[in-house]
Design an enzyme around this catalytic site. Structure first.
Site, mmCIF file in Angstrom:
data_model
loop_
_atom_site.group_PDB
_atom_site.id
_atom_site.type_symbol
_atom_site.label_atom_id
_atom_site.label_comp_id
_atom_site.label_asym_id
_atom_site.label_seq_id
_atom_site.Cartn_x
_atom_site.Cartn_y
_atom_site.Cartn_z
ATOM 1 N N GLY A 149 0.766 -1.249 0.000
ATOM 2 C CA GLY A 149 0.000 0.000 0.000
ATOM 3 C C GLY A 149 0.787 1.283 0.000
ATOM 4 O O GLY A 149 0.207 2.361 -0.134
ATOM 5 N N GLU A 155 3.997 -6.734 1.627
ATOM 6 C CA GLU A 155 3.435 -7.079 0.319
ATOM 7 C C GLU A 155 3.400 -5.869 -0.613
ATOM 8 O O GLU A 155 2.343 -5.487 -1.094
ATOM 9 C CB GLU A 155 2.008 -7.620 0.492
ATOM 10 C CG GLU A 155 1.891 -8.836 1.386
ATOM 11 C CD GLU A 155 0.443 -9.240 1.679
ATOM 12 O OE1 GLU A 155 0.219 -10.408 2.011
ATOM 13 O OE2 GLU A 155 -0.462 -8.385 1.576
ATOM 14 N N ARG A 186 -6.521 3.140 -15.341
ATOM 15 C CA ARG A 186 -6.491 3.924 -14.096
ATOM 16 C C ARG A 186 -7.089 5.321 -14.229
ATOM 17 O O ARG A 186 -7.856 5.723 -13.359
ATOM 18 C CB ARG A 186 -5.061 3.983 -13.522
ATOM 19 C CG ARG A 186 -4.489 2.597 -13.167
ATOM 20 C CD ARG A 186 -3.174 2.688 -12.414
ATOM 21 N NE ARG A 186 -3.374 3.220 -11.083
ATOM 22 C CZ ARG A 186 -3.149 4.453 -10.726
ATOM 23 N NH1 ARG A 186 -2.628 5.318 -11.568
ATOM 24 N NH2 ARG A 186 -3.413 4.853 -9.508
ATOM 25 N N CYS A 208 -14.864 3.696 -27.957
ATOM 26 C CA CYS A 208 -16.163 4.356 -28.056
ATOM 27 C C CYS A 208 -16.795 4.554 -26.686
ATOM 28 O O CYS A 208 -17.803 3.921 -26.353
ATOM 29 C CB CYS A 208 -17.075 3.555 -28.967
ATOM 30 S SG CYS A 208 -16.281 3.259 -30.544
HETATM 31 C C1 LIG Z 1 -3.136 -5.135 -3.843
HETATM 32 C C2 LIG Z 1 -2.555 -5.718 -2.626
HETATM 33 C C3 LIG Z 1 -1.249 -5.433 -2.242
HETATM 34 C C4 LIG Z 1 -0.356 -4.458 -2.972
HETATM 35 O O1 LIG Z 1 -0.790 -3.141 -2.861
HETATM 36 P P1 LIG Z 1 0.124 -1.926 -3.398
HETATM 37 O O2 LIG Z 1 -0.692 -0.728 -3.105
HETATM 38 O O3 LIG Z 1 0.331 -2.138 -4.845
HETATM 39 O O4 LIG Z 1 1.395 -1.968 -2.627
HETATM 40 C C5 LIG Z 1 -0.741 -6.076 -1.124
HETATM 41 N N1 LIG Z 1 -1.494 -6.944 -0.417
HETATM 42 C C6 LIG Z 1 -2.767 -7.243 -0.747
HETATM 43 C C7 LIG Z 1 -3.520 -8.209 0.059
HETATM 44 C C8 LIG Z 1 -3.339 -6.641 -1.862
HETATM 45 O O5 LIG Z 1 -4.598 -6.921 -2.187
#
Ligand SMILES: *Cc1c(COP(=O)(O)O)cnc(C)c1O
Length: 417
Positions: free
Chosen positions: A239, A273, A312, A342
């Site tokens: 995140g 993550e 996006r 379109c």
């Molecule tokens: C999408 C997601 C991420 C990665 O999020 P980023 O904003 O790209 O770092 C990590 N963990 C989970 C569970 C996710 O769904």
């Protein structure tokens, strides 16, 4: 920091002129810099030196095999959200014991595939999923390692579509239910609770929400330990945001320090993550101007990339900087940069002051390495575009442009027609 820069007013990716690649492969295409990908990964990894940790790169942000292989070689694991992503990870050579599996809607066949492959753990998001995983593991005579994904109810201060850790979001279990699920799991024969996980949202530009979430999880872990359930992994999710426009997100070092401090003395292994922060600014989308036209109230630059290639802007009203490949004119225009699809919602940028352009000129949509190709589709029967990786003075097509034949793959006309 990235390796897209101008030399004599021509944009290069590392040592390759972007226009050379366009000439060779045609447009549009995604372009990734090997040096930038590596640099971002290593920087993130260094930010957690001194804390036992595993980085599980989020496959959904960029799932190209070459990208996954690169991170695998640098010591990364993967965060996956589907059987398809597991397949990609394994194809890229990722050791299964570095893979964690998140997602609210894992299917039974996907769970079995992951159990058979021997992944590190499942991040579980509901009681029913817990029961299903226990049943699947029993059938396969395995013990599934699991983490409970909690919804810590913190506001990440991001776009509502990408905030995931608020009470009203579908993700995870609230704190109380998570504790209950852990106790329930302790009585199940084929699962073992090894971790607590969370993921509060994406494009988060402050450290405070992560620190809040971490404190809440630590509290939960302490409560669990008091009742005899010992936890080995704390997964704080991904995140961390990047600069698309004028955002100033914390540097990974600041993020790493804040999280390490909040964790304090601990025997827990951190799992992270990250997705966007590693790949976002390591990729661009290169497109060609097809037409320009003057509207009554504004000008339009019509390019050969569209919302099916990069959704996006249309989907999140996300901002992406647009730059010319050749900086050769002083005059500017104010225009919407739109694709051929379109839909009025098909735009890459709105109301932008850009260098004057003509049909045939090349433009670059910056910061397109995350949630770019992976969210692309075939809408309007547009073949998906190639992905290209540059390393130093060489480029390699890491995914070929789709053909018209690819568009109808698997379709058939029934005999009654
Ligand atoms: C999408 C997601 C991420 C990665 O999020 P980023 O904003 O790209 O770092 C990590 N963990 C989970 C569970 C996710 O769904």
């Amino acid at each position: 920091m990235h390796h897209f820069h101008y030399r004599d007013n021509h944009m290069f990716c590392e040592d390759v002129p972007v226009s050379d690649i366009a000439e060779n492969t045609g447009t549009p295409f995604y372009l990734y810099s090997h040096a930038t990908l590596s640099h971002h990964f290593v920087t993130f990894q260094k930010a957690f030196e001194g804390v036992p940790h595993l980085i599980c790169f989020s496959v959904k942000s960029n799932s190209n095999l070459a990208v996954l292989r690169l991170f695998c070689d640098l010591g990364s694991g993967l965060d996956i959200v589907s059987g398809g992503e597991l397949f990609r990870g394994l194809q890229a050579g990722m050791p299964p014991d570095r893979i964690v599996y998140s997602g609210v809607g894992k299917r039974e066949d996907e769970i079995e595939y992951a159990l058979q492959s021997g992944i590190l753990m499942f991040n579980i998001e509901s009681f029913q999923e817990l029961e299903l995983i226990n049943r699947c593991a029993a059938r396969l005579n395995k013990k599934a390692s699991i983490a409970l994904r909690v919804n810590p109810d913190v506001d990440p201060g991001t776009h509502p579509y990408i905030s995931t850790g608020l009470r009203q979001n579908k993700f995870g279990l609230d704190m109380k239910s998570a504790a209950e699920a852990c106790r329930l799991a302790a009585d199940f024969s084929h699962v073992e609770v090894v971790g607590i996980s969370c993921h509060i949202g994406s494009q988060v530009t402050e450290v405070a929400p992560f620190v809040d979430a971490l404190h809440r999880i630590k509290e939960l872990i302490m409560t669990l330990e008091a009742s005899g359930i010992s936890i080995s992994y704390l997964n704080i999710g991904g995140g961390l945001g990047i600069t698309y426009d004028r955002e100033s997100p914390p540097h990974p070092n600041e993020y790493g320090r804040a999280i390490s401090d909040a964790l304090g003395e601990s025997s827990l292994t951190l799992i992270l993550e990250p997705g966007r922060v590693i790949v976002g600014n390591a990729g661009i989308l290169v497109t060609k101007v097809l037409y320009t036209k003057k509207g009554k109230s504004k000008d339009f630059v019509i390019v050969d990339a569209a919302m099916n290639d990069l959704v996006r802007p249309s989907f999140y009203e996300a901002y992406h900087a647009v730059e010319p490949v050749v900086r050769d004119k002083k005059e500017t225009i104010n225009a919407d940069i739109v694709g051929p699809i379109c839909e009025s919602g098909d735009f890459l940028a709105k109301d932008r002051n850009i260098q004057y352009v003509e049909a045939g000129d090349l433009l670059v949509v910056m910061s397109a390495g995350a949630y770019g190709f992976t969210m692309s589709s075939n809408y309007n029967s547009r073949p998906r575009i190639p992905e290209i990786m540059v390393k130093e003075d060489k480029f390699h097509i890491v995914r070929a442009r789709e053909s018209h034949e690819d568009l109808i793959k698997g379709e058939s006309i029934p005999p009654f027609l």
